[in-house]
Scaffold this motif. Structure first.
Motif, PDB file in Angstrom:
ATOM      1  N   ASP A  77      21.630 -30.902 -38.944  1.00 36.96           N
ATOM      2  CA  ASP A  77      20.831 -30.226 -39.533  1.00 36.96           C
ATOM      3  C   ASP A  77      19.903 -29.289 -38.046  1.00 36.96           C
ATOM      4  O   ASP A  77      19.700 -28.120 -38.837  1.00 36.96           O
ATOM      5  CB  ASP A  77      19.536 -31.017 -40.200  1.00 36.96           C
ATOM      6  CG  ASP A  77      18.879 -30.278 -41.107  1.00 36.96           C
ATOM      7  OD1 ASP A  77      19.058 -29.611 -41.563  1.00 36.96           O
ATOM      8  OD2 ASP A  77      17.296 -30.916 -40.237  1.00 36.96           O
ATOM      9  N   GLY A  78      19.874 -30.019 -37.455  1.00 41.89           N
ATOM     10  CA  GLY A  78      19.102 -29.112 -35.904  1.00 41.89           C
ATOM     11  C   GLY A  78      20.289 -28.034 -35.486  1.00 41.89           C
ATOM     12  O   GLY A  78      19.672 -26.674 -35.348  1.00 41.89           O
ATOM     13  N   LEU A  79      21.501 -28.164 -35.678  1.00 42.44           N
ATOM     14  CA  LEU A  79      22.468 -27.789 -35.426  1.00 42.44           C
ATOM     15  C   LEU A  79      23.307 -26.226 -36.475  1.00 42.44           C
ATOM     16  O   LEU A  79      22.485 -25.414 -36.273  1.00 42.44           O
ATOM     17  CB  LEU A  79      24.290 -28.202 -35.258  1.00 42.44           C
ATOM     18  CG  LEU A  79      25.258 -27.224 -34.858  1.00 42.44           C
ATOM     19  CD1 LEU A  79      24.838 -26.429 -33.177  1.00 42.44           C
ATOM     20  CD2 LEU A  79      26.123 -28.187 -34.455  1.00 42.44           C
ATOM     21  N   GLY A  80      22.881 -27.032 -37.398  1.00 42.42           N
ATOM     22  CA  GLY A  80      22.070 -25.274 -38.854  1.00 42.42           C
ATOM     23  C   GLY A  80      21.596 -24.993 -38.481  1.00 42.42           C
ATOM     24  O   GLY A  80      21.337 -23.575 -38.690  1.00 42.42           O
ATOM     25  N   ARG A  81      19.281 -25.258 -38.319  1.00 46.48           N
ATOM     26  CA  ARG A  81      18.758 -24.629 -38.446  1.00 46.48           C
ATOM     27  C   ARG A  81      19.530 -23.526 -36.985  1.00 46.48           C
ATOM     28  O   ARG A  81      18.805 -22.216 -36.902  1.00 46.48           O
ATOM     29  CB  ARG A  81      17.552 -25.106 -37.997  1.00 46.48           C
ATOM     30  CG  ARG A  81      16.955 -25.849 -39.158  1.00 46.48           C
ATOM     31  CD  ARG A  81      16.052 -26.546 -38.859  1.00 46.48           C
ATOM     32  NE  ARG A  81      15.738 -27.783 -38.224  1.00 46.48           N
ATOM     33  CZ  ARG A  81      15.932 -28.927 -38.283  1.00 46.48           C
ATOM     34  NH1 ARG A  81      15.885 -29.041 -39.090  1.00 46.48           N
ATOM     35  NH2 ARG A  81      15.630 -29.839 -37.150  1.00 46.48           N
ATOM     36  N   GLY A  82      20.085 -23.888 -35.604  1.00 47.13           N
ATOM     37  CA  GLY A  82      20.058 -23.194 -34.400  1.00 47.13           C
ATOM     38  C   GLY A  82      20.610 -22.078 -35.303  1.00 47.13           C
ATOM     39  O   GLY A  82      20.798 -21.295 -34.484  1.00 47.13           O
ATOM     40  N   LEU A  83      21.902 -22.388 -36.194  1.00 44.53           N
ATOM     41  CA  LEU A  83      23.029 -21.401 -36.368  1.00 44.53           C
ATOM     42  C   LEU A  83      21.783 -20.335 -36.431  1.00 44.53           C
ATOM     43  O   LEU A  83      23.119 -19.371 -36.693  1.00 44.53           O
ATOM     44  CB  LEU A  83      23.909 -22.143 -36.298  1.00 44.53           C
ATOM     45  CG  LEU A  83      24.925 -23.209 -35.659  1.00 44.53           C
ATOM     46  CD1 LEU A  83      26.125 -23.975 -36.280  1.00 44.53           C
ATOM     47  CD2 LEU A  83      25.774 -22.207 -34.661  1.00 44.53           C
ATOM     48  N   GLU A  88      20.352 -15.178 -37.779  1.00 47.72           N
ATOM     49  CA  GLU A  88      18.933 -14.261 -37.526  1.00 47.72           C
ATOM     50  C   GLU A  88      19.201 -13.574 -36.735  1.00 47.72           C
ATOM     51  O   GLU A  88      18.792 -12.225 -36.909  1.00 47.72           O
ATOM     52  CB  GLU A  88      18.590 -14.625 -38.120  1.00 47.72           C
ATOM     53  CG  GLU A  88      18.084 -15.177 -39.356  1.00 47.72           C
ATOM     54  CD  GLU A  88      16.600 -16.220 -40.014  1.00 47.72           C
ATOM     55  OE1 GLU A  88      16.298 -16.625 -38.275  1.00 47.72           O
ATOM     56  OE2 GLU A  88      16.743 -17.006 -40.988  1.00 47.72           O
ATOM     57  N   ASN A  89      18.743 -14.066 -35.081  1.00 49.11           N
ATOM     58  CA  ASN A  89      19.055 -12.700 -33.855  1.00 49.11           C
ATOM     59  C   ASN A  89      20.081 -12.376 -33.795  1.00 49.11           C
ATOM     60  O   ASN A  89      19.837 -10.863 -33.315  1.00 49.11           O
ATOM     61  CB  ASN A  89      18.119 -13.938 -33.127  1.00 49.11           C
ATOM     62  CG  ASN A  89      17.377 -14.585 -33.419  1.00 49.11           C
ATOM     63  OD1 ASN A  89      16.303 -14.125 -33.947  1.00 49.11           O
ATOM     64  ND2 ASN A  89      17.261 -15.657 -32.627  1.00 49.11           N
ATOM     65  N   LEU A  90      20.957 -12.712 -33.886  1.00 50.14           N
ATOM     66  CA  LEU A  90      22.298 -11.317 -34.245  1.00 50.14           C
ATOM     67  C   LEU A  90      22.346 -10.620 -35.243  1.00 50.14           C
ATOM     68  O   LEU A  90      22.395  -9.118 -35.345  1.00 50.14           O
ATOM     69  CB  LEU A  90      23.777 -12.661 -34.468  1.00 50.14           C
ATOM     70  CG  LEU A  90      25.207 -11.904 -33.967  1.00 50.14           C
ATOM     71  CD1 LEU A  90      25.180 -11.361 -33.041  1.00 50.14           C
ATOM     72  CD2 LEU A  90      26.255 -12.695 -34.843  1.00 50.14           C
TER      73      LEU A  90
END
Length: 306
Positions: A77-83, A88-90
């Motif tokens: 879940d944390g990895l998903g939020r990070g992705l 979004e940043n990209l």
């Protein structure tokens, strides 16, 4: 301090106890100490205890697996939020880059169009005259080719008897050629800087135009108008001028004062012909734009074309 054995150890103890119970009861039966029925009950009871221990150990394993799965789920879940944040940043970065690229493309297109207009105007200007010496550069301190073409168009259309130029330099040469070609009129240029005065006079002599263009030394002096005292050319330099047909206001330099070109109208308008055209350069600057507004406010009979 008493340590409580783990469920896995209890399972092993249960299985060992069950095995031991089988061995012991078998020995007791063989010795005739207990009956076969009692032995069966003992073995069954130990089997139940071993089963309970095994189930407990299995349950512990299941609980540990569940906890591991929970931790893995949290990690994923944390990895998903990070992705998602990365995506979004990209996306924001790509959108920002696209806007920047579009702005640069638009600016480059505008610059290319402006350069083409200047080149086109320069070609038109050179076709009007047969220069007798290398022509001075345009733009920078001098008029740009498109602005000079506008001035020349008015000169050829109106054929003014007197052209007055506030400031001198490259434009003085072009105005001299236009007057000489038309065979009528003269040019008077006002210059406060003695160095530029000498340079312009040398240019005019080199082009054989000093007989149609007069560059007058007009040092800056205080002039008092409605808004108070400000610098402008010494008014004695324009005392004899009359019936100005074209007035080109390209000086004094705006670096001296934001409204330094304002006095040109109140001082020279009484000396102008009824059909005079007044050209004010550099109106993209705030100072000259404000000067133009003041002129119109004080002389509503004038018409402005940008």
């Amino acid at each position: 301090m008493v340590r409580v054995p783990s469920r896995r150890r209890l399972m092993y103890l249960g299985l060992a106890g069950w095995g031991a119970a089988i061995v012991v009861t078998a020995a007791l039966v063989a010795l005739g100490a207990i009956s076969a029925g009692v032995a069966a009950i003992v073995v069954a009871a130990s089997a139940v205890l071993a089963a309970v221990a095994a189930v407990a150990a299995l349950l512990d394993r299941v609980i540990r697996i569940d906890r591991g799965v929970g931790r893995l789920a949290d990690t994923l879940d944390g990895l998903g939020r990070g992705l998602n944040r990365l995506a979004e940043n990209l996306a924001d970065g790509l959108e920002s880059q696209a806007r920047a690229d579009e702005a640069r493309t638009t600016k480059l297109s505008d610059e290319v169009s402006a350069a083409y207009r200047q080149l086109e105007a320069m070609v038109d200007l050179r076709a009007l005259i047969g220069a007798r010496a290398p022509l001075p550069a345009l733009r920078g301190w001098a008029l740009s080719p498109d602005a000079l073409r506008l001035v020349m168009r008015e000169v050829f259309a109106r054929q003014p008897r007197l052209i007055v130029e506030c400031g001198s330099g490259s434009s003085s040469v072009w105005l001299g050629y236009s007057v000489q070609r038309l065979g009528t009129g003269r040019v008077v240029a006002l210059e406060h800087d003695e160095r530029f005065l000498a340079l312009t006079r040398d240019l005019l002599r080199a082009h054989g135009l000093d007989n149609v263009v007069e560059v007058r030394h007009a040092p800056l002096a205080p002039w008092e108008g409605r808004a108070g005292v400000q610098p402008w050319y010494d008014v004695r330099a324009v005392a004899d001028l009359d019936k100005i047909g074209l007035l080109l206001v390209d000086g004094p330099p705006g670096t001296i004062d934001a409204a330094v070109r304002y006095p040109a109208l109140p001082i020279l308008l009484p000396k102008c012909a009824d059909d005079v055209v007044i050209i004010l350069d550099d109106t993209v600057r705030a100072g000259e734009s404000a000067v133009s507004d003041r002129w119109l406010a004080e002389h509503p009979e004038l018409r402005r074309t940008v």
